[in-house]
Design a protein around this motif. Structure first.
Motif, PDB file in Angstrom:
ATOM      1  N   TYR A 260     -71.625  18.476 -22.655  1.00 35.38           N
ATOM      2  CA  TYR A 260     -70.835  17.357 -23.175  1.00 35.38           C
ATOM      3  C   TYR A 260     -70.798  17.401 -24.701  1.00 35.38           C
ATOM      4  CZ  TYR A 260     -69.338  12.631 -24.251  1.00 35.38           C
ATOM      5  OH  TYR A 260     -68.670  11.553 -24.759  1.00 35.38           O
ATOM      6  N   VAL A 261     -71.940  17.675 -25.318  1.00 40.88           N
ATOM      7  CA  VAL A 261     -72.013  17.761 -26.779  1.00 40.88           C
ATOM      8  C   VAL A 261     -71.151  18.922 -27.272  1.00 40.88           C
ATOM      9  CG1 VAL A 261     -73.554  18.215 -28.728  1.00 40.88           C
ATOM     10  CG2 VAL A 261     -74.257  16.642 -26.917  1.00 40.88           C
TER      11      VAL A 261
ATOM     12  N   LYS B  36     -52.792  14.982 -28.420  1.00 42.53           N
ATOM     13  CA  LYS B  36     -54.087  14.540 -27.912  1.00 42.53           C
ATOM     14  C   LYS B  36     -54.853  15.771 -27.438  1.00 42.53           C
ATOM     15  CE  LYS B  36     -56.212  11.356 -24.681  1.00 42.53           C
ATOM     16  NZ  LYS B  36     -56.009  10.341 -23.652  1.00 42.53           N
ATOM     17  N   VAL B  37     -56.134  15.828 -27.781  1.00 40.61           N
ATOM     18  CA  VAL B  37     -56.988  16.962 -27.419  1.00 40.61           C
ATOM     19  C   VAL B  37     -58.138  16.452 -26.564  1.00 40.61           C
ATOM     20  CG1 VAL B  37     -58.433  18.834 -28.299  1.00 40.61           C
ATOM     21  CG2 VAL B  37     -56.436  18.103 -29.608  1.00 40.61           C
ATOM     22  N   GLN B  38     -58.315  17.066 -25.393  1.00 37.87           N
ATOM     23  CA  GLN B  38     -59.445  16.755 -24.516  1.00 37.87           C
ATOM     24  C   GLN B  38     -60.093  18.068 -24.110  1.00 37.87           C
ATOM     25  OE1 GLN B  38     -57.331  14.545 -21.446  1.00 37.87           O
ATOM     26  NE2 GLN B  38     -58.335  12.668 -22.148  1.00 37.87           N
ATOM     27  N   THR B  39     -61.425  18.071 -24.021  1.00 40.48           N
ATOM     28  CA  THR B  39     -62.146  19.289 -23.656  1.00 40.48           C
ATOM     29  C   THR B  39     -63.106  18.988 -22.523  1.00 40.48           C
ATOM     30  OG1 THR B  39     -62.051  19.969 -25.976  1.00 40.48           O
ATOM     31  CG2 THR B  39     -63.542  21.186 -24.561  1.00 40.48           C
ATOM     32  N   LEU B  40     -63.129  19.874 -21.533  1.00 41.89           N
ATOM     33  CA  LEU B  40     -64.071  19.776 -20.428  1.00 41.89           C
ATOM     34  C   LEU B  40     -64.543  21.172 -20.068  1.00 41.89           C
ATOM     35  CD1 LEU B  40     -65.510  17.991 -18.345  1.00 41.89           C
ATOM     36  CD2 LEU B  40     -63.550  18.311 -16.851  1.00 41.89           C
TER      37      LEU B  40
ATOM     38  N   VAL C  31     -59.727  23.395 -23.111  1.00 42.98           N
ATOM     39  CA  VAL C  31     -59.052  22.426 -23.967  1.00 42.98           C
ATOM     40  C   VAL C  31     -57.700  22.096 -23.362  1.00 42.98           C
ATOM     41  CG1 VAL C  31     -58.039  22.047 -26.252  1.00 42.98           C
ATOM     42  CG2 VAL C  31     -60.211  23.241 -26.040  1.00 42.98           C
ATOM     43  N   GLN C  32     -57.413  20.803 -23.248  1.00 45.55           N
ATOM     44  CA  GLN C  32     -56.114  20.362 -22.759  1.00 45.55           C
ATOM     45  C   GLN C  32     -55.377  19.670 -23.898  1.00 45.55           C
ATOM     46  OE1 GLN C  32     -56.123  17.381 -19.683  1.00 45.55           O
ATOM     47  NE2 GLN C  32     -54.013  17.814 -19.133  1.00 45.55           N
ATOM     48  N   LEU C  33     -54.185  20.166 -24.186  1.00 42.37           N
ATOM     49  CA  LEU C  33     -53.333  19.579 -25.214  1.00 42.37           C
ATOM     50  C   LEU C  33     -52.251  18.765 -24.524  1.00 42.37           C
ATOM     51  CD1 LEU C  33     -52.825  22.747 -27.460  1.00 42.37           C
ATOM     52  CD2 LEU C  33     -54.577  20.974 -27.678  1.00 42.37           C
ATOM     53  N   SER C  34     -52.066  17.529 -24.955  1.00 49.57           N
ATOM     54  CA  SER C  34     -51.001  16.700 -24.401  1.00 49.57           C
ATOM     55  C   SER C  34     -50.380  15.900 -25.536  1.00 49.57           C
ATOM     56  CB  SER C  34     -51.538  15.778 -23.309  1.00 49.57           C
ATOM     57  OG  SER C  34     -52.567  14.948 -23.823  1.00 49.57           O
TER      58      SER C  34
ATOM     59  N   VAL D  16     -63.934  27.777 -27.251  1.00 50.66           N
ATOM     60  CA  VAL D  16     -62.844  27.511 -26.307  1.00 50.66           C
ATOM     61  C   VAL D  16     -62.742  28.666 -25.311  1.00 50.66           C
ATOM     62  CG1 VAL D  16     -60.361  27.186 -26.061  1.00 50.66           C
ATOM     63  CG2 VAL D  16     -61.583  26.095 -27.942  1.00 50.66           C
ATOM     64  N   ARG D  17     -62.767  28.325 -24.036  1.00 54.73           N
ATOM     65  CA  ARG D  17     -62.642  29.339 -22.981  1.00 54.73           C
ATOM     66  C   ARG D  17     -61.209  29.459 -22.476  1.00 54.73           C
ATOM     67  NH1 ARG D  17     -67.863  27.396 -19.540  1.00 54.73           N
ATOM     68  NH2 ARG D  17     -69.409  27.995 -21.084  1.00 54.73           N
ATOM     69  N   GLU D  18     -60.519  28.322 -22.448  1.00 54.42           N
ATOM     70  CA  GLU D  18     -59.161  28.287 -21.898  1.00 54.42           C
ATOM     71  C   GLU D  18     -58.404  27.141 -22.551  1.00 54.42           C
ATOM     72  OE1 GLU D  18     -57.064  27.429 -17.548  1.00 54.42           O
ATOM     73  OE2 GLU D  18     -59.223  27.802 -17.649  1.00 54.42           O
ATOM     74  N   VAL D  19     -57.076  27.278 -22.625  1.00 54.87           N
ATOM     75  CA  VAL D  19     -56.237  26.209 -23.168  1.00 54.87           C
ATOM     76  C   VAL D  19     -55.150  25.882 -22.160  1.00 54.87           C
ATOM     77  CG1 VAL D  19     -54.640  25.537 -25.004  1.00 54.87           C
ATOM     78  CG2 VAL D  19     -56.655  26.900 -25.556  1.00 54.87           C
ATOM     79  N   GLN D  20     -55.008  24.597 -21.860  1.00 54.86           N
ATOM     80  CA  GLN D  20     -53.915  24.116 -21.025  1.00 54.86           C
ATOM     81  C   GLN D  20     -52.962  23.372 -21.954  1.00 54.86           C
ATOM     82  OE1 GLN D  20     -55.774  21.702 -18.030  1.00 54.86           O
ATOM     83  NE2 GLN D  20     -56.576  23.470 -16.928  1.00 54.86           N
ATOM     84  N   ASN D  21     -51.819  23.970 -22.203  1.00 52.39           N
ATOM     85  CA  ASN D  21     -50.868  23.397 -23.138  1.00 52.39           C
ATOM     86  C   ASN D  21     -49.840  22.562 -22.374  1.00 52.39           C
ATOM     87  OD1 ASN D  21     -49.073  22.790 -25.150  1.00 52.39           O
ATOM     88  ND2 ASN D  21     -49.033  24.852 -26.007  1.00 52.39           N
TER      89      ASN D  21
END
Length: 104
Positions: free
Chosen positions: A34-35, A60-64, A68-71, A93-98
């Motif tokens: 989480y950190v 908007k940037v969210q990471t899980l 990373v998810q960009l919306s 960053v392992r993957e980006v969902q744009n």
């Protein structure tokens, strides 16, 4: 009697804080994860602010778990691609969902 009650309340409050202070969001593997995700989100947002071609306020940037998810909205396909490029080249960053929508 007063002190026993106060001590019991303090112990209960302390146990509650310790028990819930280490909780993580659903799907998160650990507190450390989480950190790390929070640090990645902050780094991506900071890079957006530094880059003059990307509107940091519209994305908007969210990471899980390093994904990373960009919306939000981009003004052009070039801005959308640049935002993805910046996110992809951020440490951790392992993957980006744009999921940015292009809106003039």
């Amino acid at each position: 009697m007063k002190y026993t009650r106060a001590l019991a309340f303090a112990l209960l409050a302390g146990a509650t804080v310790l028990g819930t202070g280490c909780s993580v969001i659903r799907g998160q593997t650990s507190v450390g994860g989480y950190v790390d995700d929070t640090a990645i989100t902050t780094a991506v947002k900071a890079k957006f602010v530094e880059d003059k071609t990307v509107d940091a306020g519209a994305i908007k940037v969210q990471t899980l778990n390093g994904t990373v998810q960009l919306s939000g909205f981009a003004k052009s396909n070039a801005e959308k691609a640049k935002a993805e490029y910046i996110a992809r080249n951020t440490k951790g960053v392992r993957e980006v969902q744009n999921n940015l929508a292009v809106r003039p």
